[in-house]
Design a protein around this motif. Structure first.
Motif, mmCIF file in Angstrom:
data_model
loop_
_atom_site.group_PDB
_atom_site.id
_atom_site.type_symbol
_atom_site.label_atom_id
_atom_site.label_comp_id
_atom_site.label_asym_id
_atom_site.label_seq_id
_atom_site.Cartn_x
_atom_site.Cartn_y
_atom_site.Cartn_z
ATOM 1 N N PHE C 24 0.826 -1.213 0.000
ATOM 2 C CA PHE C 24 0.000 0.000 0.000
ATOM 3 C C PHE C 24 0.863 1.267 0.000
ATOM 4 O O PHE C 24 0.508 2.267 -0.593
ATOM 5 N N THR C 25 1.991 1.240 0.672
ATOM 6 C CA THR C 25 2.959 2.339 0.580
ATOM 7 C C THR C 25 4.289 1.767 0.114
ATOM 8 O O THR C 25 4.501 0.551 0.166
ATOM 9 N N ILE C 26 5.197 2.657 -0.328
ATOM 10 C CA ILE C 26 6.359 2.159 -1.067
ATOM 11 C C ILE C 26 7.635 1.968 -0.246
ATOM 12 O O ILE C 26 8.508 1.219 -0.631
ATOM 13 N N HIS C 27 7.764 2.655 0.882
ATOM 14 C CA HIS C 27 9.066 2.613 1.561
ATOM 15 C C HIS C 27 9.247 1.402 2.479
ATOM 16 O O HIS C 27 10.353 0.890 2.608
ATOM 17 N N ALA C 28 8.189 0.954 3.135
ATOM 18 C CA ALA C 28 8.329 -0.083 4.165
ATOM 19 C C ALA C 28 8.651 -1.448 3.578
ATOM 20 O O ALA C 28 8.278 -1.753 2.449
ATOM 21 N N GLU C 29 9.318 -2.300 4.380
ATOM 22 C CA GLU C 29 9.643 -3.658 3.949
ATOM 23 C C GLU C 29 8.364 -4.480 3.804
ATOM 24 O O GLU C 29 8.313 -5.422 3.012
ATOM 25 N N LEU C 42 -3.652 0.688 8.390
ATOM 26 C CA LEU C 42 -2.421 0.562 7.611
ATOM 27 C C LEU C 42 -1.357 -0.062 8.511
ATOM 28 O O LEU C 42 -1.020 0.482 9.558
ATOM 29 N N THR C 44 2.486 -1.411 8.685
ATOM 30 C CA THR C 44 3.782 -1.469 8.003
ATOM 31 C C THR C 44 4.775 -2.232 8.872
ATOM 32 O O THR C 44 4.726 -2.172 10.094
ATOM 33 N N SER C 46 8.835 -2.630 9.482
ATOM 34 C CA SER C 46 10.146 -2.018 9.230
ATOM 35 C C SER C 46 11.221 -2.871 9.880
ATOM 36 O O SER C 46 11.112 -3.214 11.051
ATOM 37 N N GLU C 66 3.630 -0.753 17.396
ATOM 38 C CA GLU C 66 3.041 0.496 17.876
ATOM 39 C C GLU C 66 1.700 0.686 17.176
ATOM 40 O O GLU C 66 1.514 0.259 16.031
ATOM 41 N N TYR C 67 0.792 1.315 17.872
ATOM 42 C CA TYR C 67 -0.570 1.484 17.380
ATOM 43 C C TYR C 67 -0.939 2.954 17.483
ATOM 44 O O TYR C 67 -0.554 3.636 18.434
ATOM 45 N N HIS C 117 9.688 -3.793 13.444
ATOM 46 C CA HIS C 117 8.716 -2.854 14.013
ATOM 47 C C HIS C 117 7.428 -2.932 13.205
ATOM 48 O O HIS C 117 7.457 -2.718 11.994
ATOM 49 N N ASP C 119 4.008 -1.060 12.665
ATOM 50 C CA ASP C 119 3.230 0.143 12.955
ATOM 51 C C ASP C 119 1.829 -0.044 12.417
ATOM 52 O O ASP C 119 1.640 -0.244 11.211
ATOM 53 N N CYS C 120 0.853 0.018 13.309
ATOM 54 C CA CYS C 120 -0.538 -0.184 12.919
ATOM 55 C C CYS C 120 -1.280 1.125 13.127
ATOM 56 O O CYS C 120 -1.508 1.531 14.275
ATOM 57 N N ASP C 121 -1.606 1.799 12.049
ATOM 58 C CA ASP C 121 -2.257 3.100 12.155
ATOM 59 C C ASP C 121 -3.648 3.039 11.553
ATOM 60 O O ASP C 121 -3.817 2.695 10.383
#
Lengths: 243, 243, 243, 243, 243, 243
Positions: C24-29, C42, C44, C46, C66-67, C117, C119-121
């Motif tokens: 969905f986004t380009i930078h994260a692994e 979302l 991600t 990392s 992290e949320y 890591h 990250d759940c946003d």
């Protein structure tokens, strides 16, 4: 079969020695020292004649809890949360659990627009501090309610039933009741159960620390918890029956 | 002459009942419950085998203190400092005072590069919590040092002398020793005095809450403090003489 | 029998429409948008080539989460936690739950000394954000692990099994799977269940919001959760099977 | 006898050059730069027509102080408290002392429901910043009160007497008045004394930094402080006598 | 002449692909996903029927903004500001800029005593997040105002003109419009320009990252910005023209 | 034409009286009191023989700034940032601006691995505190560099050019140089300009407080700024030429 042996020859389905001392300190409306073996928690109930903003004008009261641990309640000294400037996630999780558990047996409308603050401070930790806190806080809350009734501030009790809690877990394949610290550290599954005097569930929080657990294991753990909480409710009643 | 009468027929130059209970909790290297009448403070000493940055590589150790009060140690519930996210100025002032007082009788070089943390937590407050904390923390520190010596980690004791503290004040013109809460609230002058076993001053903190005080009044207060601290040092010795 | 009807004619034991969008986004692994109906999170993953202090030199890695919730993910705007300067107790509880759930299926030794890591946003909330987060975070973590393997940084996968989560609850006496916001607000009992692909329990967190619940009700809820999680694991597999 | 020699041939019982500059800045109701030798503190008094919550509706006013030190007021740069996000224990201790000292000579009822804020900011430090701050803050407060009287907002002055402060200490066995930084660093005993114009004590804060001190030494220090404060009160009067 | 070539054959005075998606989330009064190439910012507008203290009783409303970046919006994971407990200086600078830019085109009196909160959260960053945020926030604000008008809560629009923003900069001597991340990192001068639909300046923030810039270079940059903002305003109009 | 008249008959393109006092305090490597009329800022430069983490091992130094305002520097007392526990967005914005401006004229490699801290503390505010801070900080930095060179710690100066700053703005249609507080409050456009001794731009920060401004107005403002900064650089040179 497991070869695990509990300290002091305790049976797998046996609680530690439970002691409930009412009136442990003099200022609070309810003040209870509760001991689950070496775990010692001071639970005080303070009545405040106002409610938090979200209850203002609602005609309902509020019951809330805070939890803390003295820095050297544990084997090695932990840092003081007041000095660090924030409460840990664990502390917040526990005090939210205590508050929800207490509110489950309170009729907030019958309490009227006042707050009961339950402060649970661990003087000495040996596993099960949150379950001891819930079990002791109930007794402190009952003492505070009794005082309000004796003062004529409450006509009838807003407390609908007892509430108590115990931990259960699986250590080396063996389901155990009321884990002490060394058992807690070694367990695969750790579950905190909160129940009413009527034997219904208020909270069930089970966590696989090692291997995930099966439905069968869960049933065994819940059975142990039911037995233990039944005995804790008896201990609460006996403590409250004393002058 | 003042018509002020102390509770329980206490004389103006009389301490409250002093009780010192060693080994109050099981984990700490030193654990003392000290009671000045209804004031009850739990003092624990924790040994850590490292020093803060400003002592690193100095060959010297460190002795430091933290102070806290349980929310319902007092007549009305105070807010929990951990929940507020900061320690009050009063708390910081007191814990700095306890730390300085302890260091006054410690040879930090003889302690070696380790830290003794003294945690003073007020379970119940009725005036004089900081002086009880200092008096009890000394006993806890002595127990921790004895343990280090028994373990062979210290050859000789780094403790050079006793240290103890008491409050004195003037209420309705009458100089009083060891103020309890109602006296503390009513006093014109409030003084906390910390002295060594040899009878020398470590700290003198006098504050005019009402009228400023004269040199003559100060002399009366210091004489009362000397008497009280002498008795507290005896109480410390007796407590430490027990097994 | 309950007369409660779910929105859009959903059956009591039916999940909402589940959508899992990888990349969905380009930078994260690993970067996954997961949707449980209108709930959109979302997730991600990392990869960081170091571990937190408690794992340094252990030969083991770490997986943590992290949320967060965007201020207007909800019906009325919530305050931004970064602006308030602290995460709520709820946020901390959720991110601790996500982290534990992920670690339950990770072999930390096989991961090596690196951290993943998660990250759940929450972009949009309609109930079940924490269970969507766990289910989506697993897919993101798998993508990150696949990237590490493709780069030759990992020889074998440290992921031992799938993990997914769903909420269940009792609304007007009716046990329901995968509660949406209006159901969540109305329910008597709310339970979040986390299970592995093998069908074992990782976490069970049941709370009586209204009346306490019985053992029978608990069994019904666990059965619903088992069904739902089985379907979520299939959805994870299908998403991961795409290029 | 001690061979210690003070800088610039100062006698043991001699103050440093004292300079009090009123109207140092233009906006404040009182603005005083006070210099004790190289120590320079800017003291401003600000009048606010409201009181803090604990005085609301009491008919009484409030006098309070804040203390700060510019990062490079000292030999080596200290970190900025605003950037660190908290005031040190030392800062809080000092500002509480200044506030209590000012209130000791104020009739809060005569002040009416308004607040006088005294901001004491150290531009340059060379020992004795808290005693300079108290001595200068009094002059700033007097200017602010005079302005209130000139405006007809106050009929009579709420200030009952002067208040001033000085440090005394024992360096290499020699009792000294008004310690500068190098003396302060070397002293065994350090005492800050606050007195009224009538010569009574408001605060006595003595600390043994090295060896504990005797009653005899304490008497010598108090005598020095009385002499110094007498001279500071004269300096305050002279400064206030100017247009 | 510079040999610098932009990615994807973009001309020096060419914007990246601009996409504005209205109604991206369902709860907010305005919800816009704006994309400047790979930069993606979610801008939501929330209407609150009250104003901050400084506007209470003024008859005027308020428009304010908050800015955030998801931890993995960037190439390497940044730490979460909510977890760190404070917003960075950069974050505060940006959200103040967005707020001022929005207020520049709002008639706060015509808005009435209500607040519009603009939350700009960066889902993916590739340079120009603050300018994308301003451009997108305007569209979200317009949607919120339209909703207030449709509800009859506002008779006439308080929005006086469009506002949009773009970055410009000099890379290897070449003035460029709408910098992406690699250009932003390499540029000598970086300028963010905010303009109204009428072509007037609201904000100009130019910074020499490398060599200081000349008046001539500034003129070139402002001309580029005028061109770009003109095109962005067209894009806003087109997006708002859709149903 | 505007009928606006400046105080003290100042012309529209005239600076206020500029005074630069070097050696204002004794401890800092550079200490400058700069006055733009009634605005007075104390700028100190402190040399620290280490660098922040992001420069460690780089062979380069660092130049950074902090900004503060004494609580009663202004007409009404502002709250103390250290007491509030955080710096405002405005403070952070200003100190970031000062730091960038200083670094624009520093060759960080020539500085070597050390840090120059510039502390800019406003003793009295009357508009233009950030521009006075930049102009004064440059002189303090130059003094600190001269001291490093005199000590042989630096062979050649890392300072490449002067840097100075001034505010310009449009009040009632009239472009003005160096706004004082009453002008700043009334202006439609406010611009802070930072330039080098060579006359190139380091920062341009223009904000429309009222109506948006035109390209023509911007040109007028930049011309005023160029004139003013030219004069400020002369004032810096004259101050530095003194012993």
């Amino acid at each position: 079969m497991s070869s695990f042996t509990r300290s002091a020859g305790r049976a797998a389905d046996q609680l530690r020695a439970i002691r409930i001392t009412r009136g442990f300190t003099i200022h609070a409306e309810g003040s209870v020292l509760i001991e689950f073996g070496q775990t010692r928690v001071l639970c005080t109930a303070s009545v405040e004649e106002k409610v938090p903003p979200h209850k203002k004008g609602s005609g309902e009261g509020w019951v809330t809890a805070e939890y803390g641990m003295l820095p050297r309640a544990t084997h090695t000294r932990g840092s003081r949360e007041a000095a660090k400037g924030k409460q840990s996630g664990r502390t917040q999780e526990i005090q939210r659990l205590i508050g929800r558990s207490m509110r489950a047996v309170f009729d907030l409308r019958a309490l009227g627009e006042r707050t009961i603050h339950l402060d649970c401070d661990v003087l000495q930790a040996d596993g099960g501090t949150r379950t001891a806190a819930i079990t002791g806080a109930f007794v402190a809350a009952q003492d505070a309610v009794n005082k309000l009734m004796a003062q004529g501030l409450l006509g009838a009790s807003p407390i609908k039933d007892h509430v108590a809690a115990v931990s259960v877990g699986i250590v080396e394949g063996l389901p155990l009741l009321d884990l002490e610290y060394t058992e807690d550290s070694a367990c695969d599954t750790d579950m905190n159960v909160v129940m009413t005097g009527a034997g219904h569930f208020v909270e069930v929080q089970g966590t696989a620390e090692g291997a995930a657990f099966t439905r069968e294991e869960m049933n065994q753990l819940l059975a142990l918890a039911e037995k233990g909480i039944g005995e804790l409710v008896v201990a609460q009643r006996e403590a409250l029956a004393q002058a």
